[in-house]
Design a protein around this motif. Sequence first.
Motif, PDB file in Angstrom:
ATOM      1  N   ARG A   1       0.823  -1.195   0.000  1.00 50.55           N
ATOM      2  CA  ARG A   1       0.000   0.000   0.000  1.00 50.55           C
ATOM      3  C   ARG A   1       0.861   1.251   0.000  1.00 50.55           C
ATOM      4  O   ARG A   1       2.025   1.238   0.420  1.00 50.55           O
ATOM      5  CB  ARG A   1      -0.915   0.005   1.224  1.00 50.55           C
ATOM      6  CG  ARG A   1      -1.826  -1.195   1.300  1.00 50.55           C
ATOM      7  CD  ARG A   1      -2.731  -1.109   2.510  1.00 50.55           C
ATOM      8  NE  ARG A   1      -3.582   0.068   2.457  1.00 50.55           N
ATOM      9  CZ  ARG A   1      -4.449   0.395   3.395  1.00 50.55           C
ATOM     10  NH1 ARG A   1      -4.562  -0.369   4.487  1.00 50.55           N
ATOM     11  NH2 ARG A   1      -5.191   1.470   3.285  1.00 50.55           N
ATOM     12  N   ALA A   2       0.263   2.356  -0.462  1.00 51.31           N
ATOM     13  CA  ALA A   2       0.966   3.635  -0.461  1.00 51.31           C
ATOM     14  C   ALA A   2       1.111   4.137   0.972  1.00 51.31           C
ATOM     15  O   ALA A   2       0.156   4.123   1.749  1.00 51.31           O
ATOM     16  CB  ALA A   2       0.213   4.648  -1.313  1.00 51.31           C
ATOM     17  N   ASP A   3       2.301   4.557   1.338  1.00 47.98           N
ATOM     18  CA  ASP A   3       2.553   5.088   2.675  1.00 47.98           C
ATOM     19  C   ASP A   3       3.085   6.512   2.649  1.00 47.98           C
ATOM     20  O   ASP A   3       3.462   7.061   3.684  1.00 47.98           O
ATOM     21  CB  ASP A   3       3.523   4.191   3.438  1.00 47.98           C
ATOM     22  CG  ASP A   3       4.822   3.960   2.683  1.00 47.98           C
ATOM     23  OD1 ASP A   3       5.076   4.677   1.695  1.00 47.98           O
ATOM     24  OD2 ASP A   3       5.585   3.053   3.071  1.00 47.98           O
TER      25      ASP A   3
ATOM     26  N   ARG B   1     -13.891   2.553  -5.909  1.00 47.08           N
ATOM     27  CA  ARG B   1     -13.090   2.090  -4.768  1.00 47.08           C
ATOM     28  C   ARG B   1     -12.948   3.198  -3.727  1.00 47.08           C
ATOM     29  O   ARG B   1     -12.962   2.932  -2.514  1.00 47.08           O
ATOM     30  CB  ARG B   1     -11.712   1.638  -5.240  1.00 47.08           C
ATOM     31  CG  ARG B   1     -11.735   0.434  -6.192  1.00 47.08           C
ATOM     32  CD  ARG B   1     -10.343  -0.098  -6.429  1.00 47.08           C
ATOM     33  NE  ARG B   1     -10.308  -1.032  -7.546  1.00 47.08           N
ATOM     34  CZ  ARG B   1      -9.886  -0.717  -8.774  1.00 47.08           C
ATOM     35  NH1 ARG B   1      -9.435   0.503  -9.017  1.00 47.08           N
ATOM     36  NH2 ARG B   1      -9.890  -1.612  -9.745  1.00 47.08           N
TER      37      ARG B   1
ATOM     38  N   ARG C   1     -13.995   3.271   0.327  1.00 47.49           N
ATOM     39  CA  ARG C   1     -13.174   3.743   1.441  1.00 47.49           C
ATOM     40  C   ARG C   1     -13.907   4.823   2.235  1.00 47.49           C
ATOM     41  O   ARG C   1     -13.778   4.889   3.473  1.00 47.49           O
ATOM     42  CB  ARG C   1     -11.841   4.276   0.918  1.00 47.49           C
ATOM     43  CG  ARG C   1     -10.868   4.640   2.016  1.00 47.49           C
ATOM     44  CD  ARG C   1      -9.452   4.738   1.500  1.00 47.49           C
ATOM     45  NE  ARG C   1      -9.292   5.724   0.455  1.00 47.49           N
ATOM     46  CZ  ARG C   1      -9.078   5.432  -0.831  1.00 47.49           C
ATOM     47  NH1 ARG C   1      -8.979   4.175  -1.216  1.00 47.49           N
ATOM     48  NH2 ARG C   1      -8.937   6.379  -1.731  1.00 47.49           N
TER      49      ARG C   1
ATOM     50  N   ARG D   1       1.690   3.683  -6.513  1.00 46.69           N
ATOM     51  CA  ARG D   1       0.517   2.839  -6.320  1.00 46.69           C
ATOM     52  C   ARG D   1      -0.753   3.458  -6.891  1.00 46.69           C
ATOM     53  O   ARG D   1      -1.703   2.747  -7.233  1.00 46.69           O
ATOM     54  CB  ARG D   1       0.309   2.557  -4.828  1.00 46.69           C
ATOM     55  CG  ARG D   1       1.494   1.900  -4.157  1.00 46.69           C
ATOM     56  CD  ARG D   1       1.834   0.588  -4.834  1.00 46.69           C
ATOM     57  NE  ARG D   1       0.712  -0.336  -4.788  1.00 46.69           N
ATOM     58  CZ  ARG D   1       0.541  -1.371  -5.594  1.00 46.69           C
ATOM     59  NH1 ARG D   1       1.428  -1.607  -6.555  1.00 46.69           N
ATOM     60  NH2 ARG D   1      -0.495  -2.165  -5.455  1.00 46.69           N
ATOM     61  N   ASN D   2      -0.820   4.781  -6.978  1.00 46.38           N
ATOM     62  CA  ASN D   2      -1.966   5.458  -7.579  1.00 46.38           C
ATOM     63  C   ASN D   2      -1.548   6.861  -7.988  1.00 46.38           C
ATOM     64  O   ASN D   2      -0.507   7.365  -7.538  1.00 46.38           O
ATOM     65  CB  ASN D   2      -3.162   5.501  -6.615  1.00 46.38           C
ATOM     66  CG  ASN D   2      -2.828   6.167  -5.303  1.00 46.38           C
ATOM     67  OD1 ASN D   2      -2.679   7.382  -5.229  1.00 46.38           O
ATOM     68  ND2 ASN D   2      -2.680   5.359  -4.243  1.00 46.38           N
TER      69      ASN D   2
ATOM     70  N   HIS E   1       4.642   3.900  -2.370  1.00 41.00           N
ATOM     71  CA  HIS E   1       5.089   2.962  -1.338  1.00 41.00           C
ATOM     72  C   HIS E   1       6.592   3.097  -1.199  1.00 41.00           C
ATOM     73  O   HIS E   1       7.361   2.733  -2.094  1.00 41.00           O
ATOM     74  CB  HIS E   1       4.717   1.529  -1.702  1.00 41.00           C
ATOM     75  CG  HIS E   1       5.261   0.513  -0.740  1.00 41.00           C
ATOM     76  ND1 HIS E   1       4.711   0.293   0.501  1.00 41.00           N
ATOM     77  CD2 HIS E   1       6.336  -0.329  -0.835  1.00 41.00           C
ATOM     78  CE1 HIS E   1       5.395  -0.638   1.134  1.00 41.00           C
ATOM     79  NE2 HIS E   1       6.386  -1.036   0.340  1.00 41.00           N
TER      80      HIS E   1
END
Length: 427
Positions: free
Chosen positions: A2-4, A82, A86, A152-153, A170
């Motif tokens: 996941r993106a962090d 999506r 969320r 990631r996006n 990420h």
Amino acid sequence: MRADAGRKYRAYPTGGQGEVLTRWGHSARALWNVALEQRVYLWEQRRYTLRSVEQCKYLTAARADLDWIGDLPAQSGQQILRQLDRAYDNFWNPEHPARFPSRKKRGHRLSVPFPGQAVEVRKVNRKWAEVRLPKVGWLRFRLSRAIGGTIRNATVSRDGSGWHVSFGVHTGRKPDAPNGKPACGVDFGVAASAFVSTEATPRLMPPSLTANEKKRLKALEQRKARQITYAKKHQGGKYSRRLRTTIAQIARLTTLRANRRRDFTHKLTTDLAKNHGLIGIEDLRVRNMSKSAKGTAESPGKNVRAKAALNRSILDNTPGERRRRLEYKTRMYGSVLVAVPPFHTSQTCAACGLVDPESRKGCGRLFACTRCEHVDDADHNASVEIEARARRTGGSDINSTRSIPRVRVPAVGRRRMREAPRPAHAS
């Protein structure tokens, strides 16, 4: 994976790319509203919970029937559904402050999301790079910092200053070990933007708009109101070119104000997280603090204009945003954030622990204890009290970032006075 972390860059689309992205932004907003309306309808009529996996099937059918949905890339439409998932998950989470997902108005910020698999980034030179978007091609953006991870996006958005491209990245960075630096308490206010207990002077946020910019913004808002009234009377509500120009000018000023506010918030929170091992703040309910006074134009209430001005000052200092950024920056730099109950922090003496409203007469800037005669700046005294509460509640757990229960903390074990010794007759 996941993106962090997030990365945001200024984008420079061509004329044709800008028209396409603007059209997609309105389509994305409309798709969000339609998908939200479908979920609300099914729940109200049949008590059926609809999720993105099932809505994607309806999206495929709609792309064949509706041109405006078919023009939007399929990956973007799926990403919007999506994001709606969320939003619902955050609403159902009792520990998350999010409200029920709301519909997006026409004036909402234009944005088009893409999954990481649908984009490709290449570096042109040291200062410029390009991102390849479906149906658009290579979009040029200013490489102001390294991306530093796996994308990631991606989201292309537009505000009053122009186009931007944001990446969810990420990086794989893990929280730092405890830094072992001294603790502090921070009192976020209006007159003093932030007063740190270990400092003698407050940190003041520069004005988000100059005096001339405030006059300009007020004049533009008045002009917008007149033009909207004229459009409703004579044009059937259709916006003229002059009205759109006025709206764009207002957007540029409000974006400038937001950027200045964001810059101060980032610098403040980064400095606090890097240079302190434990940071105590008040567990404020900003939504309740900024409620409007009761009253309407027909039956005005009391102090409505004064409360509106106070609300603007509270929101301009963004205490909620400062807390949000401290929560993730403290994990990055090995410090701890502790939110303590805000009850009577401004009326409690940091030297002897006496809670007395008379110690701060008229809610002024001076705090003078009625028992031990401790004199200090009211905000600094509150920051010392916040630090003392944070030490008692969160100092033992160095990895804890939770908020403590909202209960009255006994006024015992206060820190001693910092500057002046206690008078002999106070003992």
